[in-house]
Design a protein around this motif. Structure first.
Motif, PDB file in Angstrom:
ATOM      1  N   VAL A   4       0.832  -1.206   0.000  1.00  0.00           N
ATOM      2  CA  VAL A   4       0.000   0.000   0.000  1.00  0.00           C
ATOM      3  C   VAL A   4       0.865   1.254   0.000  1.00  0.00           C
ATOM      4  N   GLU A   5       1.857   1.302   0.883  1.00  0.00           N
ATOM      5  CA  GLU A   5       2.715   2.479   0.967  1.00  0.00           C
ATOM      6  C   GLU A   5       3.561   2.650  -0.292  1.00  0.00           C
ATOM      7  N   ARG A  10       4.416   5.767  -5.407  1.00  0.00           N
ATOM      8  CA  ARG A  10       4.614   5.852  -6.856  1.00  0.00           C
ATOM      9  C   ARG A  10       3.516   6.623  -7.582  1.00  0.00           C
ATOM     10  N   LEU A  11       2.318   6.663  -6.991  1.00  0.00           N
ATOM     11  CA  LEU A  11       1.186   7.308  -7.659  1.00  0.00           C
ATOM     12  C   LEU A  11       0.776   8.578  -6.926  1.00  0.00           C
ATOM     13  N   MET A  64      -6.629   7.422  -2.131  1.00  0.00           N
ATOM     14  CA  MET A  64      -6.819   6.933  -3.497  1.00  0.00           C
ATOM     15  C   MET A  64      -7.447   5.539  -3.512  1.00  0.00           C
ATOM     16  N   PHE A  65      -7.192   4.743  -2.477  1.00  0.00           N
ATOM     17  CA  PHE A  65      -7.768   3.400  -2.417  1.00  0.00           C
ATOM     18  C   PHE A  65      -9.280   3.465  -2.225  1.00  0.00           C
ATOM     19  N   SER A  66      -9.732   4.313  -1.314  1.00  0.00           N
ATOM     20  CA  SER A  66     -11.176   4.413  -1.079  1.00  0.00           C
ATOM     21  C   SER A  66     -11.884   4.988  -2.302  1.00  0.00           C
ATOM     22  N   ILE A  89       3.803  -2.203 -10.139  1.00  0.00           N
ATOM     23  CA  ILE A  89       4.292  -2.979  -9.002  1.00  0.00           C
ATOM     24  C   ILE A  89       3.791  -4.414  -9.101  1.00  0.00           C
ATOM     25  N   ASP A  90       4.687  -5.364  -8.922  1.00  0.00           N
ATOM     26  CA  ASP A  90       4.342  -6.780  -8.917  1.00  0.00           C
ATOM     27  C   ASP A  90       4.009  -7.186  -7.488  1.00  0.00           C
TER      28      ASP A  90
END
Length: 579
Positions: A4-5, A10-11, A64-66, A89-90
């Motif tokens: 998550v972090e 990166r975004l 951004m996740f919510s 990201i993998d």
């Protein structure tokens, strides 16, 4: 390592959100029109500095996740995967022993995309397939392209041969559900119209294949079997194309067949989706409920369709949706009705019926109410369904209807319902309740958030929080913050107590954004007046909602309980006088 972090690192939140909302710079922040409500004045805010967003029109906000969970209707796992792809990201590097599985899933996605193009190429060259889609089904070229309709050759090895040349093994194609698992493997789908099944992001995960040439020894429809990327119990056909219209119209329509969905989209009714035949599941309803809580079923008017509708009704309470039923006035399925008269389909959708009312009518048709046995069967069947309703008021309403139909006293039916409810499982308060009273809920949320924003940033005004209790607030983070500020009235953000705010960090940031937008230019006197007004609004909202609950409870309360409930009403009236 924390996925998550790393994704957040990166975004940029404004870049993620700008793919869905047109943003314009407004000082340190960005502003745009709400993606959740129709509005002319922009009330949607994004803070790059705080990496949070807030929609003033709906009261929603977060990181951004919510945001992705809201607009895409995904759970956290799906959101993590989507944002990880955007960030390059993998995720397998964060999961011990999971890298092989993750790589295989990506291979299966790629295989399905390639197979889709293969089937489309063969569709364009097969005259029988073209005539079936464009003449018999009367679909346009645009709609065929939108749903990526294709054709699987009947040779038995065509796709297998093609995919091998692209570097895929027979084992991979078997795991993808594209090849059979016999000793001499061949194509899973042969001489069939191919309709890709896509996830909510538009990735192909499987196929529904319709037999082109009539063959009594072969099933008319053949679906991809369960695979690593396709789960029939979760997949909603057409959701990737319907989700924005569902959100805009605030309801979805569920039909049986994929071709019914395509016909409806061609007719301009685009908030229509399908499940795998009549097998509606709780997961299907939850997936639709993420976009709108109003779900309307339009299954075929045969015995299987009616039985499937009946099975879906008890799932609604568990899934947090409001379920209603659409009766097809002419023809046995939506496709036939649309061909005959597209406006009749639109009208049928708007004239939906409450699911419980529909079910009562179905039981009434089946039972011989002129006999004792028929009346008893009807009564037991309806009340078994009524007991699943969460609202005491709704239970009372339907019990009254049963009494009227049978000519019994309401008291007798209530006694019967009480007996049936013994041992009942109590469902958690569902999302549907929040959605059904959305305006009232939003009124309370705005009052609490704005008051907390002022009191958080202006310590001298925290005395406005003294008469409040946590049950007056509408969500958990607000309750946690209220307790914190009441316990730490001198808190200024730079003390050791600040660590207690860590688990509600995004909520605190959202309140800061609201304060900047609404109050930072006001003087202390103006802020005090605003805090007083908000405190009164919050208490009024609490009293209003509590009285509504008490009114519902009074409908079915006995004498002792009625006295207790009336005392609670008096307490609420006192609270209004002293606010």
């Amino acid at each position: 390592m924390d996925a998550v972090e790393d994704i957040k690192g990166r975004l940029n939140i404004e870049d993620v959100i700008s793919e869905y909302v047109q943003l314009k710079r407004a000082g340190r922040n960005f502003k745009g029109l709400s993606p959740f409500n129709s509005e002319k004045t922009a009330s949607f805010m994004v803070s790059p500095e705080k990496q949070i967003w807030h929609d003033f029109s709906s009261g929603k906000g977060g990181n951004m996740f919510s945001f992705i969970m809201e607009v895409e209707g995904l759970d956290f796992k799906g959101t993590l995967e989507l944002l990880a792809r955007k960030a390059g990201i993998d995720l397998s590097q964060y999961r011990t022993g999971q890298s092989g599985n993750s790589q295989l899933k990506e291979r299966l996605y790629a295989a399905h995309e390639l197979a889709t193009k293969f089937y489309q190429a063969h569709f364009s060259k097969n005259q029988t397939a073209l005539e079936y889609i464009f003449k018999k089904r009367q679909f346009s070229k645009d709609i065929a392209l939108a749903f990526c309709i294709g054709y699987a050759p009947g040779s038995g090895q065509a796709l297998l041969t093609f995919m091998k040349k692209q570097g895929y093994t027979v084992n991979e194609l078997q795991q993808a559900g594209l090849a059979t698992r016999r000793s001499q493997s061949g194509d899973m789908f042969r001489d069939r119209i191919m309709i890709p099944l896509m996830d909510p992001q538009g990735r192909v995960i499987g196929f529904t294949a319709r037999l082109l040439a009539e063959n009594p020894n072969a099933p008319k429809y053949l679906n991809t079997p369960q695979t690593l990327i396709y789960d029939k119990g979760r997949h909603v056909f057409g959701l990737h194309l319907a989700k924005e219209t569902i959100r805009k119209e605030k309801y979805s329509v569920v039909v049986e067949g994929n071709l019914d969905v395509i016909a409806s989209h061609q007719a301009g009714v685009k908030h229509v989706v399908a499940t795998a035949g009549t097998a509606m599941t709780e997961m299907h309803l939850k997936a639709l409920g993420r976009f709108a809580p109003d779900v309307r079923l339009a299954f075929d008017q045969d015995s299987a369709g009616i039985a499937a509708t009946e099975r879906a009704i008890p799932l609604a309470a568990k899934s947090g949706v409001v379920l209603s039923i659409i009766d097809i006035p002419e023809g046995k399925d939506p496709d036939e009705l649309i061909k005959k008269d597209p406006t009749a389909w639109t009208k049928a959708i708007t004239e939906h019926q409450d699911a419980q009312d529909w079910l009562i009518r179905q039981y009434e048709k089946r039972a011989d109410l002129s006999t004792y046995a028929g009346r008893d069967t009807f009564k037991q069947a309806v009340l078994a369904s009524v007991k699943r309703l969460e609202s005491a008021g709704e239970q009372g309403l339907y019990a009254k209807k049963v009494a009227q139909i049978l000519g019994y006293s309401e008291e007798a039916i209530h006694d019967e319902l009480k007996l049936i409810k013994e041992g009942r499982t109590t469902y958690k308060q569902s999302k549907v309740r929040e959605q059904k009273i959305d305006k009232t809920h939003l009124e309370g949320k705005k009052a609490q958030d704005h008051l907390l924003a002022i009191c958080l940033l202006q310590p001298p005004l925290r005395y406005h929080l003294e008469p409040l209790s946590t049950d007056m607030l509408v969500d958990d983070e607000a309750r946690m913050l209220l307790r914190f500020l009441q316990d730490n009235p001198e808190f200024k953000g730079d003390s050791k107590e600040a660590s207690a705010l860590h688990e509600m960090a995004d909520y605190v940031k959202i309140l800061g954004l609201q304060y900047e937008e609404l109050y930072q230019d006001l003087g202390l006197l103006e802020l005090r007046n605003e805090a007083t007004r908000l405190q009164i609004r919050l208490i009024d909202h609490y009293v209003k909602t509590q009285k509504k609950k008490l009114s519902e409870a009074l409908l079915t309360a006995n004498e002792t309980k009625t006295t207790e409930l009336l005392e609670q009403v008096k307490t609420l009236d006192e609270l209004l006088k002293n606010r």
